[in-house]
Design an enzyme around this catalytic site. Structure first.
Site, PDB file in Angstrom:
ATOM      1  N   SER A 102       0.681  -1.273   0.055  1.00  0.00           N
ATOM      2  CA  SER A 102      -0.077   0.102  -0.001  1.00  0.00           C
ATOM      3  C   SER A 102       0.859   1.194  -0.061  1.00  0.00           C
ATOM      4  O   SER A 102       1.558   1.242  -0.952  1.00  0.00           O
ATOM      5  CB  SER A 102      -0.967   0.059   1.188  1.00  0.00           C
ATOM      6  N   ASP A 241      -2.384   6.676  -3.336  1.00  0.00           N
ATOM      7  CA  ASP A 241      -1.135   5.983  -2.652  1.00  0.00           C
ATOM      8  C   ASP A 241      -0.677   4.859  -3.569  1.00  0.00           C
ATOM      9  O   ASP A 241      -1.106   4.682  -5.101  1.00  0.00           O
ATOM     10  CB  ASP A 241      -1.601   5.406  -1.332  1.00  0.00           C
ATOM     11  N   ASP A 243      -0.735   1.622  -4.090  1.00  0.00           N
ATOM     12  CA  ASP A 243      -1.980   0.720  -4.653  1.00  0.00           C
ATOM     13  C   ASP A 243      -3.221   0.913  -5.132  1.00  0.00           C
ATOM     14  O   ASP A 243      -3.962   0.456  -5.272  1.00  0.00           O
ATOM     15  CB  ASP A 243      -1.812  -0.617  -3.536  1.00  0.00           C
ATOM     16  N   ASP A 245      -5.726   2.536  -3.300  1.00  0.00           N
ATOM     17  CA  ASP A 245      -6.952   2.106  -2.408  1.00  0.00           C
ATOM     18  C   ASP A 245      -7.390   3.530  -1.535  1.00  0.00           C
ATOM     19  O   ASP A 245      -8.301   3.506  -0.776  1.00  0.00           O
ATOM     20  CB  ASP A 245      -7.020   0.909  -1.585  1.00  0.00           C
TER      21      ASP A 245
END
Length: 447
Positions: A102, A241, A243, A245
């Site tokens: 992440s 960010d 990833d 999400d």
């Protein structure tokens, strides 16, 4: 509930090369997951990743383990985490696996799973995988080994899905937006979503090299985005960010608009149009101002534990549709099964266009209370600083002194060796003093 040995609050995460984030463990994890899902019959597993360099190594290891268990594997390559949730559903796969840490730096990585419905794995499946991880590894007979193939049109499928979350008549012509992709998983898809909807797009941090993910960019380092929005005379900036999400935004003045403010903009728009189902789910870290502003609109609000899986669980339990965290995880259940940064940002823009006001004006409709958050590191300490009597006593005293006009929250991070000390109230100087006092005490207890 049985204690988990490997799975944390959001899958498995850690430093690359240190157990369990090693190729050997990922091989075994792939096998264990494949065996668990094979118990339901023949199975296909989607595997996607963000752009960090170790993702290639772990993708290969997982692929080998899954195949050894007899599971077929569909490789997506670098894709946002919510895209993997969506594609797992549309391919009717038994599960999706995300290789990502992440918003963490490149030297961390992790694994999280989605069910065939694009939601978090049920606890019983996680526990089954945990049990298999401690069992001897076997290999399927040659004719039963899993097949591996690559999905070449994954990005295009997800772009169309994102666009389907807005009315077909939507046209962002005249909108100038700066997008910071954090050198991460949104670097290909996000600019195309906004361009195809008619916006003028300036792109930052979309040249991943495997090492620069989240480095001084994206939703955890917004300075470059703030400067670019002002320099480009853009209407807004959007920071993802690594990833994809979580999302934060920047108004035309260069001011950051956080997850609480974005959540309020979306919720208020739904409420005004009579489309809000139930209320809004925040977390223990959500600003008190969000709760008060929603109350003024007669919108119910509840707090879940920190972490998007807890927000999602609360939404499911109440049959509500929208929730999120101030860090920028925003869940819009009417469109997606998990936090989706691109879809959330599209809903914010739609809300602004319906109301005819700028992001800067919309942000001011939520009056946030001063909130001071201090992270205290505690590695190797045998003492639990959160439950330590002297810390508990100090928290109770501070809470009493704020006389119902503030909050104190101490919690351990689910992903890092940190204690988060948060104090919130009306007077910023007083709040800061309380937070520093408590953080100092926590550090002393940890030492």
């Amino acid at each position: 509930m049985t204690t988990r040995k490997y799975f944390g609050t959001d899958g498995i995460r850690g430093r690359v090369g240190q157990f369990p984030i090693t190729p050997e463990f990922m091989l075994k994890l792939g096998w264990a997951a494949g065996m668990a899902f094979r118990k339901m019959g023949a199975c296909r597993i989607l595997v996607g990743k963000d752009t960090r360099i170790s993702g290639y190594m772990f993708e290969s290891a997982l692929e080998a383990g899954l195949s050894a268990a007899g599971a077929d594997v569909l490789l997506l390559g670098p894709m946002p985490t919510p895209a993997i949730a969506y594609l797992t559903r549309t391919f009717h796969a038994e599960a999706g696996i995300v290789i990502s840490a992440s918003h963490n730096p490149h030297y961390d990585n992790g694994i999280k799973f989605f069910s065939g419905q694009g939601t978090k794995l049920p606890d019983e499946i996680e526990m089954m995988i945990e049990e298999l991880l401690d069992a001897p590894m076997t290999v399927a007979e040659s004719e039963n080994l899993g097949k591996v193939s690559r999905i070449n049109d994954a990005a295009g499928r997800y772009i169309e899905f994102c666009k389907s979350s807005v009315p077909t008549s939507t046209d962002f012509a005249g909108l100038k937006v700066v997008i910071d992709c954090a050198h991460g998983a949104t670097y290909k898809v996000a600019p195309n979503v906004f361009r195809e909807l008619g916006a003028q797009v300036v792109v930052l941090s979309a040249q991943p090299d495997g090492l620069n993910i989240n480095k001084d960019c994206g939703s955890t380092h917004m300075e470059a985005l703030q400067a670019a929005v002002v320099a480009e005379h853009a209407d807004m900036g959007i920071g993802f960010d690594g990833d994809g999400d979580r999302v934060l935004m920047v108004d035309h003045t260069g001011t950051i608009v956080d997850g609480d403010e974005l959540l309020y903009i979306i919720a208020r728009d739904l409420h005004e149009r009579g489309r809000l189902q139930g209320g809004v789910v925040g977390t223990l870290m959500s600003n008190l101002g969000l709760e008060l502003a929603l109350a003024e609109q007669n919108i119910p609000f509840v707090r879940a534990n920190v972490g998007d899986r807890y927000v999602i669980a609360e939404l499911l339990e109440r049959n509500w549709q929208i929730g999120g965290e101030n860090s920028g995880h925003i869940v819009c259940f009417q469109h997606a099964t998990t936090g989706d940064a691109i879809i959330a940002s599209l809903q914010v823009i739609l809300a602004l266009r319906r109301s005819g006001i700028s992001l800067a004006e919309a942000r001011l409709k939520l009056r946030k209370c001063p909130q001071i958050l201090i992270n205290v590191r505690f590695e190797g300490s045998s003492v639990d600083p959160v439950t330590h009597p002297s810390v508990q006593e100090a928290c109770a005293r501070v809470t009493e002194q704020m006389a119902g006009r503030g909050r104190v929250l101490l919690r351990k991070s689910g992903t890092e060796p940190l204690v988060r000390v948060m104090v919130e109230g009306e007077d910023e100087a007083q709040v800061r003093a309380y937070a520093e006092e408590l953080a100092k005490l926590v550090a002393e207890v940890c030492a």
